[in-house]
Design an enzyme around this catalytic site. Structure first.
Site, PDB file in Angstrom:
ATOM      1  N   CYS A  42       0.842  -1.195   0.000  1.00 43.76           N
ATOM      2  CA  CYS A  42       0.000   0.000   0.000  1.00 43.76           C
ATOM      3  C   CYS A  42       0.880   1.248   0.000  1.00 43.76           C
ATOM      4  CB  CYS A  42      -0.905  -0.007   1.230  1.00 43.76           C
ATOM      5  SG  CYS A  42      -2.044   1.400   1.313  1.00 43.76           S
ATOM      6  N   ASP A  44       0.515   3.761   1.737  1.00 44.09           N
ATOM      7  CA  ASP A  44       0.513   4.368   3.070  1.00 44.09           C
ATOM      8  C   ASP A  44       1.942   4.601   3.563  1.00 44.09           C
ATOM      9  OD1 ASP A  44       0.358   4.587   6.061  1.00 44.09           O
ATOM     10  OD2 ASP A  44      -1.772   4.241   5.683  1.00 44.09           O
ATOM     11  N   ARG A  46       3.101   4.876   6.391  1.00 46.55           N
ATOM     12  CA  ARG A  46       3.450   4.222   7.660  1.00 46.55           C
ATOM     13  C   ARG A  46       3.926   2.786   7.478  1.00 46.55           C
ATOM     14  NH1 ARG A  46      -2.277   5.086  10.328  1.00 46.55           N
ATOM     15  NH2 ARG A  46      -2.783   4.430   8.182  1.00 46.55           N
ATOM     16  N   HIS A  98      -2.275  -3.791   5.024  1.00 43.23           N
ATOM     17  CA  HIS A  98      -2.072  -3.427   6.433  1.00 43.23           C
ATOM     18  C   HIS A  98      -3.408  -3.128   7.092  1.00 43.23           C
ATOM     19  CE1 HIS A  98      -2.694   1.011   6.016  1.00 43.23           C
ATOM     20  NE2 HIS A  98      -2.322   0.776   4.773  1.00 43.23           N
ATOM     21  N   CYS A 101      -6.219   0.328   6.998  1.00 45.26           N
ATOM     22  CA  CYS A 101      -5.979   0.915   5.681  1.00 45.26           C
ATOM     23  C   CYS A 101      -7.084   1.914   5.318  1.00 45.26           C
ATOM     24  CB  CYS A 101      -5.913  -0.186   4.628  1.00 45.26           C
ATOM     25  SG  CYS A 101      -5.644   0.398   2.944  1.00 45.26           S
TER      26      CYS A 101
END
Length: 202
Positions: A42, A44, A46, A98, A101
């Site tokens: 992803c 993302d 993080r 994750h 999400c």
């Protein structure tokens, strides 16, 4: 909030420290790219794949997009996948979603966000297929996390159906496809145990 210049300063400090501890690191890294892993994750911020798996630059070939989707219509993803399996000859393709999400949550709540709604259509369809199970969870976080797992499993199937991957299997090459989920709250990766190899598909 960090400034743009901070990134350049951090880069300089990192490069200098790396060179002092491993004088030949950049020289060796620049010679070739021989990763054994393709990571489809992803976007993302993080979920930094090399950091959470404690790998070095050059160890993981990476493709990231919102909600880690493997779409046949995504030429970027398809190009990365073909290059990874046919040219780099990676031994493992890892689809890693994750928990928590934002893309999964938006699809689950049927939020109207504009262009990204088209991208999330696949996840919305997946939710409809598993609506009874997902809706049985009381907490929103549990529903999001379960759909995240189901999404990874679906994307693993799409990787396995990919003609480039199937061609490698048909040639007899040892290539594995895995489905993982990263937990933002614990820092741990969960193996969904949906690993597939050539013996399972050819």
């Amino acid at each position: 909030m960090k400034r743009l210049q901070d990134l350049l300063d951090y880069n300089l400090a990192w490069a200098q420290e790396k060179k002092s501890t491993e004088p030949d690191f950049f020289k060796n890294l620049s010679k070739q790219q021989t990763p054994n892993f393709l990571w489809i994750g992803c976007s993302d911020s993080r979920v930094p794949e090399t950091q959470i798996s404690q790998q070095n630059p050059g160890d993981i070939f990476v493709h990231r997009n919102i909600a880690n989707l493997v779409l046949h219509s995504d030429m970027n993803l398809q190009s990365v996948l073909q290059y990874a399996v046919e040219v780099l000859k990676v031994g493992h393709v890892i689809v890693c979603g994750h928990y928590g999400c934002g893309g999964i949550k938006a699809a689950l709540e049927d939020q109207k966000l504009g262009l990204i709604d088209n991208w999330l259509r696949n996840i919305k369809d997946l939710y409809q297929l598993h609506k009874e199970e997902i809706d049985s969870f009381e907490k929103e976080s549990e529903r999001v996390n379960r759909l995240s797992e189901l999404n990874v499993e679906q994307q693993v199937r799409y990787v396995c159906d990919n003609p480039f991957v199937r061609s490698e299997w048909a040639s007899g090459r040892d290539l594995w496809v895995h489905g993982w989920v990263y937990d933002l709250e614990t820092g741990l990766i969960k193996d969904l145990e949906v690993t597939v190899g050539k013996k399972d598909c050819v």
